[in-house]
Design a protein around this motif. Structure first.
Motif, PDB file in Angstrom:
ATOM      1  N   MET A  74       0.851  -1.187   0.000  1.00 14.56           N
ATOM      2  CA  MET A  74       0.000   0.000   0.000  1.00 14.56           C
ATOM      3  C   MET A  74       0.891   1.242   0.000  1.00 14.56           C
ATOM      4  SD  MET A  74      -2.753  -1.210   2.932  1.00 14.56           S
ATOM      5  CE  MET A  74      -1.543  -1.130   4.261  1.00 14.56           C
ATOM      6  N   GLN A  75       0.345   2.373  -0.461  1.00 15.23           N
ATOM      7  CA  GLN A  75       1.126   3.605  -0.410  1.00 15.23           C
ATOM      8  C   GLN A  75       0.229   4.836  -0.321  1.00 15.23           C
ATOM      9  OE1 GLN A  75       3.015   4.775  -4.277  1.00 15.23           O
ATOM     10  NE2 GLN A  75       2.579   2.648  -4.854  1.00 15.23           N
ATOM     11  N   MET A  76       0.738   5.832   0.330  1.00 13.37           N
ATOM     12  CA  MET A  76       0.071   7.145   0.380  1.00 13.37           C
ATOM     13  C   MET A  76       1.077   8.218   0.753  1.00 13.37           C
ATOM     14  SD  MET A  76      -2.035   7.965   3.884  1.00 13.37           S
ATOM     15  CE  MET A  76      -3.238   6.668   3.810  1.00 13.37           C
ATOM     16  N   GLU A  77       0.758   9.448   0.392  1.00 10.12           N
ATOM     17  CA  GLU A  77       1.529  10.606   0.837  1.00 10.12           C
ATOM     18  C   GLU A  77       0.647  11.421   1.755  1.00 10.12           C
ATOM     19  OE1 GLU A  77       3.653  14.669  -0.924  1.00 10.12           O
ATOM     20  OE2 GLU A  77       3.444  12.900  -2.213  1.00 10.12           O
ATOM     21  N   ASN A  78       1.153  11.706   2.949  1.00  8.90           N
ATOM     22  CA  ASN A  78       0.327  12.406   3.929  1.00  8.90           C
ATOM     23  C   ASN A  78       1.221  12.951   5.035  1.00  8.90           C
ATOM     24  OD1 ASN A  78      -1.992  13.351   5.181  1.00  8.90           O
ATOM     25  ND2 ASN A  78      -3.059  11.391   5.084  1.00  8.90           N
ATOM     26  N   LYS A  79       0.610  13.677   5.938  1.00 10.13           N
ATOM     27  CA  LYS A  79       1.306  14.139   7.132  1.00 10.13           C
ATOM     28  C   LYS A  79       1.243  13.046   8.195  1.00 10.13           C
ATOM     29  CE  LYS A  79       2.485  18.653   6.681  1.00 10.13           C
ATOM     30  NZ  LYS A  79       3.799  19.217   7.050  1.00 10.13           N
ATOM     31  N   PHE A  80       2.395  12.702   8.750  1.00  2.00           N
ATOM     32  CA  PHE A  80       2.475  11.724   9.829  1.00  2.00           C
ATOM     33  C   PHE A  80       3.442  12.230  10.885  1.00  2.00           C
ATOM     34  CE2 PHE A  80       1.552   9.105   6.062  1.00  2.00           C
ATOM     35  CZ  PHE A  80       0.476   8.344   6.509  1.00  2.00           C
TER      36      PHE A  80
ATOM     37  N   LEU B  97       8.815  12.255  18.024  1.00  2.00           N
ATOM     38  CA  LEU B  97       8.323  12.292  16.651  1.00  2.00           C
ATOM     39  C   LEU B  97       7.733  13.665  16.341  1.00  2.00           C
ATOM     40  CD1 LEU B  97       6.535   8.798  16.400  1.00  2.00           C
ATOM     41  CD2 LEU B  97       8.932   9.381  15.966  1.00  2.00           C
ATOM     42  N   VAL B  98       7.895  14.115  15.092  1.00  2.00           N
ATOM     43  CA  VAL B  98       7.365  15.417  14.664  1.00  2.00           C
ATOM     44  C   VAL B  98       6.551  15.244  13.389  1.00  2.00           C
ATOM     45  CG1 VAL B  98       9.225  16.731  15.740  1.00  2.00           C
ATOM     46  CG2 VAL B  98       9.458  15.978  13.361  1.00  2.00           C
ATOM     47  N   SER B  99       5.654  16.191  13.144  1.00  2.00           N
ATOM     48  CA  SER B  99       4.806  16.128  11.952  1.00  2.00           C
ATOM     49  C   SER B  99       5.632  16.387  10.695  1.00  2.00           C
ATOM     50  CB  SER B  99       3.672  17.151  12.061  1.00  2.00           C
ATOM     51  OG  SER B  99       2.850  17.104  10.917  1.00  2.00           O
ATOM     52  N   GLU B 100       5.587  15.452   9.764  1.00  2.00           N
ATOM     53  CA  GLU B 100       6.327  15.548   8.506  1.00  2.00           C
ATOM     54  C   GLU B 100       5.454  15.034   7.374  1.00  2.00           C
ATOM     55  OE1 GLU B 100       9.490  16.533   7.917  1.00  2.00           O
ATOM     56  OE2 GLU B 100      10.731  16.147   9.695  1.00  2.00           O
ATOM     57  N   THR B 101       5.695  15.534   6.153  1.00  2.00           N
ATOM     58  CA  THR B 101       5.084  14.938   4.973  1.00  2.00           C
ATOM     59  C   THR B 101       5.887  13.693   4.614  1.00  2.00           C
ATOM     60  OG1 THR B 101       4.314  17.066   4.149  1.00  2.00           O
ATOM     61  CG2 THR B 101       4.435  15.259   2.567  1.00  2.00           C
ATOM     62  N   VAL B 102       5.186  12.563   4.558  1.00  2.00           N
ATOM     63  CA  VAL B 102       5.858  11.282   4.335  1.00  2.00           C
ATOM     64  C   VAL B 102       5.165  10.539   3.203  1.00  2.00           C
ATOM     65  CG1 VAL B 102       6.545   9.070   5.361  1.00  2.00           C
ATOM     66  CG2 VAL B 102       6.460  11.128   6.790  1.00  2.00           C
ATOM     67  N   ILE B 103       5.966   9.963   2.318  1.00  2.00           N
ATOM     68  CA  ILE B 103       5.440   8.996   1.355  1.00  2.00           C
ATOM     69  C   ILE B 103       5.634   7.627   1.994  1.00  2.00           C
ATOM     70  CG2 ILE B 103       5.591   8.035  -0.961  1.00  2.00           C
ATOM     71  CD1 ILE B 103       6.770  10.697  -1.883  1.00  2.00           C
ATOM     72  N   LEU B 104       4.524   7.023   2.359  1.00  2.00           N
ATOM     73  CA  LEU B 104       4.544   5.779   3.131  1.00  2.00           C
ATOM     74  C   LEU B 104       4.236   4.584   2.240  1.00  2.00           C
ATOM     75  CD1 LEU B 104       4.421   4.030   5.749  1.00  2.00           C
ATOM     76  CD2 LEU B 104       2.049   4.837   6.022  1.00  2.00           C
TER      77      LEU B 104
ATOM     78  N   PRO C  87      10.007  21.429   1.858  1.00  2.00           N
ATOM     79  CA  PRO C  87      10.962  20.328   1.979  1.00  2.00           C
ATOM     80  C   PRO C  87      10.442  19.076   1.271  1.00  2.00           C
ATOM     81  CG  PRO C  87       9.767  20.676   4.036  1.00  2.00           C
ATOM     82  CD  PRO C  87       9.433  21.823   3.145  1.00  2.00           C
ATOM     83  N   LYS C  88      11.373  18.289   0.773  1.00  2.00           N
ATOM     84  CA  LYS C  88      10.980  17.051   0.122  1.00  2.00           C
ATOM     85  C   LYS C  88      10.357  16.100   1.141  1.00  2.00           C
ATOM     86  CE  LYS C  88      14.435  17.040  -3.588  1.00  2.00           C
ATOM     87  NZ  LYS C  88      15.581  16.287  -4.186  1.00  2.00           N
ATOM     88  N   PRO C  89       9.354  15.349   0.702  1.00  2.00           N
ATOM     89  CA  PRO C  89       8.747  14.393   1.637  1.00  2.00           C
ATOM     90  C   PRO C  89       9.760  13.336   2.080  1.00  2.00           C
ATOM     91  CG  PRO C  89       7.393  14.654  -0.338  1.00  2.00           C
ATOM     92  CD  PRO C  89       8.696  15.326  -0.618  1.00  2.00           C
ATOM     93  N   LYS C  90       9.604  12.863   3.301  1.00  2.00           N
ATOM     94  CA  LYS C  90      10.383  11.725   3.762  1.00  2.00           C
ATOM     95  C   LYS C  90       9.846  10.467   3.078  1.00  2.00           C
ATOM     96  CE  LYS C  90      12.570  14.261   6.847  1.00  2.00           C
ATOM     97  NZ  LYS C  90      14.018  14.552   6.763  1.00  2.00           N
ATOM     98  N   ILE C  91      10.692   9.488   2.898  1.00  2.00           N
ATOM     99  CA  ILE C  91      10.279   8.212   2.328  1.00  2.00           C
ATOM    100  C   ILE C  91      10.356   7.146   3.421  1.00  2.00           C
ATOM    101  CG2 ILE C  91      10.670   6.470   0.537  1.00  2.00           C
ATOM    102  CD1 ILE C  91       9.930   9.178  -0.600  1.00  2.00           C
ATOM    103  N   PHE C  92       9.252   6.489   3.663  1.00  2.00           N
ATOM    104  CA  PHE C  92       9.211   5.389   4.630  1.00  2.00           C
ATOM    105  C   PHE C  92       8.758   4.146   3.865  1.00  2.00           C
ATOM    106  CE2 PHE C  92       7.779   2.654   7.984  1.00  2.00           C
ATOM    107  CZ  PHE C  92       8.483   3.029   9.121  1.00  2.00           C
ATOM    108  N   ARG C  93       9.738   3.316   3.487  1.00  2.00           N
ATOM    109  CA  ARG C  93       9.431   2.151   2.661  1.00  2.00           C
ATOM    110  C   ARG C  93       9.621   0.887   3.512  1.00  2.00           C
ATOM    111  NH1 ARG C  93       9.022   1.119  -2.802  1.00  2.00           N
ATOM    112  NH2 ARG C  93       9.637   3.264  -3.316  1.00  2.00           N
TER     113      ARG C  93
END
Length: 402
Positions: free
Chosen positions: A200-206, A260-267, A366-372
């Motif tokens: 699964m994948q999404m881009e969101n604030k986490f 943990l802090v709020s970041e835009t992440v592609i999960l 800032p570029k989104p973080k990638i959490f794969r």
């Protein structure tokens, strides 16, 4: 400042969970268990223990004050059973031999603090009927996810009572994954070997963080009730699970969460399902509670009977399924008491940007973080109130079975 009752049991559960994980986690194996289910029912058992037996349970459960533990669990159960937006239910049940009675103080504590029902039952001559009665209750409490917890062979003429805890959770993500973005991707079993999984994948604030000491990324995925979250700890290395397991034993999950802090992440997160059955006699023995299974056990505050009692078995079954919509999880833990004579589980977003005049250049976001999460990771399903994290389910995904 003294701990409140709810902090007392929350902190004890956290330590118990880490100690138990260190023992039951096997290399290369998936696992799901509920520390809350095991700790809650053993805390109730502790209320009936005496002398050296009570002392060993105090040390193993990290609960030295039975009254504070009872008050704390009353608060925990009332809080968890009243959450909004998700289904979360925790229940206790005592099944006692039809010819025996619980001691008055234990019965009152079980009912008022552990919200436990009590039912008299004929364990024999037909052990199949007795097992079915108890299993039906577990299945009803867990939406049929936990079945056949108790085998008829666990019941005999020397069985005096069963203490059972059941937990069921079903919650939607605060922001669900879109099924159209779920794709077949590789999940690494090590640096070279892979299997296919539904990713699964999404881009969101986490809420997101990186821990150099753990050499890992951390992400918190909230449910509709934002007090409930799934925390995932992903080692940077595809073979980093053993070292992460070793280091996490020295960490406080509350401290990790605070950082943990709020970041835009592609999960990227795989869909998965895990089921586990764990016999807890040996782990609890290793945690210092061997006496509860021996002929030295003393549970004189439990039932009206001159017979000495010991625990013959403690078993837990657990289940979790993670998909685009959310998570469903369940667990049940049963402790069996016998008379000593017989002792033998990318949503796409479209952003509309309006052009504005500005006297200076706008900074690029800032570029989104990638959490794969395409290799082994640890996960924690928990409830957080003002000051406490209550660990409900803990697990590890390290492989996908064929």
């Amino acid at each position: 400042m003294a701990e409140t009752p709810i902090e007392y049991v929350s902190n004890a559960n956290a330590v118990f969970s880490k100690n138990l994980f260190n023992i039951i986690a096997e290399k290369g194996k998936n696992i799901i268990y509920s520390p809350l289910s095991a700790h809650a029912i053993l805390s109730l058992v502790h209320q009936g223990a005496a002398d050296e037996t009570a002392e060993s349970m105090e040390q193993g459960l990290h609960l030295s004050d039975t009254k504070l533990a009872a008050t704390g669990y009353q608060s925990v159960m009332e809080k968890l059973n009243s959450v909004n937006e998700v289904t979360l239910h925790i229940a206790n049940k005592v099944y006692i031999h039809e010819k025996y009675n619980l001691k008055d103080e234990f019965c009152t504590t079980a009912k008022e603090c552990y919200l436990s029902e009590t039912e008299k039952i004929a364990f024999t001559p037909d052990t199949t009927v007795a097992a079915k009665t108890m299993n039906d209750w577990v299945e009803n409490q867990t939406n049929n996810k936990i079945q056949n917890l108790i085998h008829p062979s666990n019941v005999n003429c020397d069985t005096r009572l069963f203490l059972i805890n059941a937990i069921y959770f079903k919650g939607k993500w605060l922001d669900c994954f879109s099924e159209k973005w779920t794709k077949k991707e590789k999940f690494y079993l090590n640096d070279n070997d892979t299997v296919d999984c539904d990713m699964m994948q999404m881009e969101n604030k986490f809420r997101y963080g990186e821990d150099d000491d753990l050499d890992a990324q951390i992400i918190n995925i909230p449910y509709k009730d934002e007090n409930l979250s799934l925390m995932i700890i992903l080692p940077r290395s595809k073979t980093g699970i053993p070292l992460l397991e070793e280091k996490i034993a020295t960490k406080n999950l509350t401290d990790i969460n605070i950082n943990l802090v709020s970041e835009t992440v592609i999960l990227f997160l795989p869909k998965f399902k895990i089921e586990s059955t764990i016999e807890l006699n040996e782990p609890l023995t290793e945690m210092g509670m061997e006496i509860i299974f021996s002929n030295r056990a003393k549970f004189s505050n439990l039932i009206y009977s001159p017979e000495p009692l010991a625990i013959s078995s403690v078993i837990q079954k657990a289940f979790i399924e993670v998909n685009e919509e959310g998570v469903e999880a369940a667990a049940a833990t049963a402790g069996t008491f016998t008379f000593l004579s017989a002792y033998r589980r990318m949503e796409g977003y479209v952003f509309c940007v309006k052009k504005v005049k500005c006297s200076r250049k706008l900074k690029k976001p800032p570029k989104p973080k990638i959490f794969r999460a395409d290799h082994g990771f640890l996960f924690y399903l928990y409830y957080q109130d003002e000051h406490n994290i209550h660990l409900i389910f803990v697990g590890k995904l390290e492989r996908f079975d064929d």
